[in-house]
Design a protein around this motif. Structure first.
Motif, PDB file in Angstrom:
ATOM      1  N   TYR A 122       0.757  -1.076   0.178  1.00  0.00           N
ATOM      2  CA  TYR A 122       0.135  -0.104  -0.136  1.00  0.00           C
ATOM      3  C   TYR A 122       0.929   1.358   0.031  1.00  0.00           C
ATOM      4  CZ  TYR A 122      -3.900  -3.254   0.991  1.00  0.00           C
ATOM      5  OH  TYR A 122      -4.495  -4.421   1.309  1.00  0.00           O
ATOM      6  N   PHE A 123       2.011   1.194   0.499  1.00  0.00           N
ATOM      7  CA  PHE A 123       2.879   2.469   0.723  1.00  0.00           C
ATOM      8  C   PHE A 123       4.250   2.581   0.235  1.00  0.00           C
ATOM      9  CE2 PHE A 123      -0.109   1.849   4.754  1.00  0.00           C
ATOM     10  CZ  PHE A 123      -1.070   2.674   4.226  1.00  0.00           C
ATOM     11  N   ASN A 124       4.446   1.303  -0.413  1.00  0.00           N
ATOM     12  CA  ASN A 124       5.841   1.092  -1.031  1.00  0.00           C
ATOM     13  C   ASN A 124       6.989   1.390   0.060  1.00  0.00           C
ATOM     14  OD1 ASN A 124       4.643   0.813  -3.832  1.00  0.00           O
ATOM     15  ND2 ASN A 124       4.484   3.169  -3.655  1.00  0.00           N
ATOM     16  N   HIS A 125       6.781   0.944   1.107  1.00  0.00           N
ATOM     17  CA  HIS A 125       7.867   0.976   1.977  1.00  0.00           C
ATOM     18  C   HIS A 125       7.738  -0.191   2.913  1.00  0.00           C
ATOM     19  CE1 HIS A 125       5.916   2.980   5.304  1.00  0.00           C
ATOM     20  NE2 HIS A 125       5.704   4.134   4.392  1.00  0.00           N
ATOM     21  N   ASP A 126       8.615  -0.665   3.789  1.00  0.00           N
ATOM     22  CA  ASP A 126       8.266  -1.876   4.613  1.00  0.00           C
ATOM     23  C   ASP A 126       7.828  -1.125   5.971  1.00  0.00           C
ATOM     24  OD1 ASP A 126      10.536  -1.029   6.417  1.00  0.00           O
ATOM     25  OD2 ASP A 126      11.970  -2.285   5.295  1.00  0.00           O
ATOM     26  N   ALA A 127       7.544  -2.048   7.040  1.00  0.00           N
ATOM     27  CA  ALA A 127       6.756  -1.605   8.075  1.00  0.00           C
ATOM     28  C   ALA A 127       7.745  -1.162   9.126  1.00  0.00           C
ATOM     29  CB  ALA A 127       6.054  -2.933   8.839  1.00  0.00           C
ATOM     30  N   SER A 128       8.912  -1.049   9.073  1.00  0.00           N
ATOM     31  CA  SER A 128       9.846  -0.635   9.860  1.00  0.00           C
ATOM     32  C   SER A 128       9.528   1.128   9.833  1.00  0.00           C
ATOM     33  CB  SER A 128      11.499  -0.722   9.638  1.00  0.00           C
ATOM     34  OG  SER A 128      11.782  -0.121   8.189  1.00  0.00           O
ATOM     35  N   ARG A 129       9.192   1.670   8.626  1.00  0.00           N
ATOM     36  CA  ARG A 129       9.026   3.133   8.621  1.00  0.00           C
ATOM     37  C   ARG A 129       7.427   3.552   8.474  1.00  0.00           C
ATOM     38  NH1 ARG A 129      10.536   5.185   3.837  1.00  0.00           N
ATOM     39  NH2 ARG A 129      10.960   3.307   2.556  1.00  0.00           N
TER      40      ARG A 129
END
Length: 235
Positions: free
Chosen positions: A176-183
């Protein structure tokens, strides 16, 4: 010469012996299964197998809770289980409130805790039946007894369905947001949490209507979870 026992008594004994053996095997097997998942990520779930059987495929990407942005766990607590850190698997007050709300004809909602949902997602199947609910109680009791709260949250956030064929917060963040869950930001985490009850029908990107309002409400609750220490068991 001693009399032979009646055939009915012998048959009853054999049935009882097999039932007793089946119970012992089930208890021992489920305990070992739960113990294994305390240390090993669940490789696949029944829900995932359903997607595979339907030809949809699955996307998942395990991320440890320590690597995941804390906003995700706080959003899950804010949306699903405000008493996660204080109950022992079952929130009877929440269950009672849900029953009253459902009986009044309002929007149907459950009173399941994150622990119950983790037990269902990891070990059982979706749907409603007394058998599944009974097994859910059993596995919830086991994970609460054998896993720390951090592990329960970690497994939940990695195997919960977060979209069609998508499982876990990390896979959802990438989708959904094009980055991983660490950010994840608080807003992004809240949007993922908002779709958890109906992941096949709700979207985290540009949500509308109820999903948008619910996500905004979760964002506000995230601050309460953090400020009130409702996530203390995860720190």
């Amino acid at each position: 010469m001693p009399a032979k026992p009646p055939r009915t008594a012998t048959r009853t004994y054999r049935i009882g012996w097999w039932i007793g053996r089946a119970i012992v095997i089930f208890v021992a097997g489920s305990v070992l299964w739960v113990l294994a998942y305390r240390f090993v990520p669940p490789p696949v779930t029944i829900t995932m197998l359903g997607d595979l059987a339907g030809g949809r495929g699955i996307t998942k990407d395990w991320m440890s809770l320590s690597a995941m942005d804390p906003a995700m766990a706080r959003a899950a607590i804010a949306a699903e289980d405000g008493n996660f850190c204080t109950h022992h698997g079952f929130d009877f007050t929440a269950i009672e409130k849900a029953m009253r709300r459902n009986a009044s004809g309002n929007r149907i909602r459950g009173g399941s805790t994150i622990s119950q949902q983790t037990a269902k997602n990891a070990f059982l199947w979706q749907g409603r039946s007394w058998l599944r609910k009974g097994l859910e109680v059993w596995f919830t009791t086991l994970i609460e007894a054998m896993w720390p709260k951090r592990r329960i949250m970690e497994v939940y956030l990695n195997i919960a369905e977060t979209g069609i064929g998508t499982y876990g917060a990390n896979a959802a963040a990438i989708r959904y947001f094009n980055h991983d869950a660490s950010r994840l930001s608080a807003t992004e985490a809240a949007r993922i949490a908002a779709i958890l009850p109906l992941p096949k029908r709700r979207g985290a990107v540009a949500p509308r209507g109820f999903t948008r309002r619910y996500g905004n409400a979760i964002v506000r609750r995230v601050a309460i979870v953090r400020g009130g220490g409702l996530d203390a068991c995860l720190r």
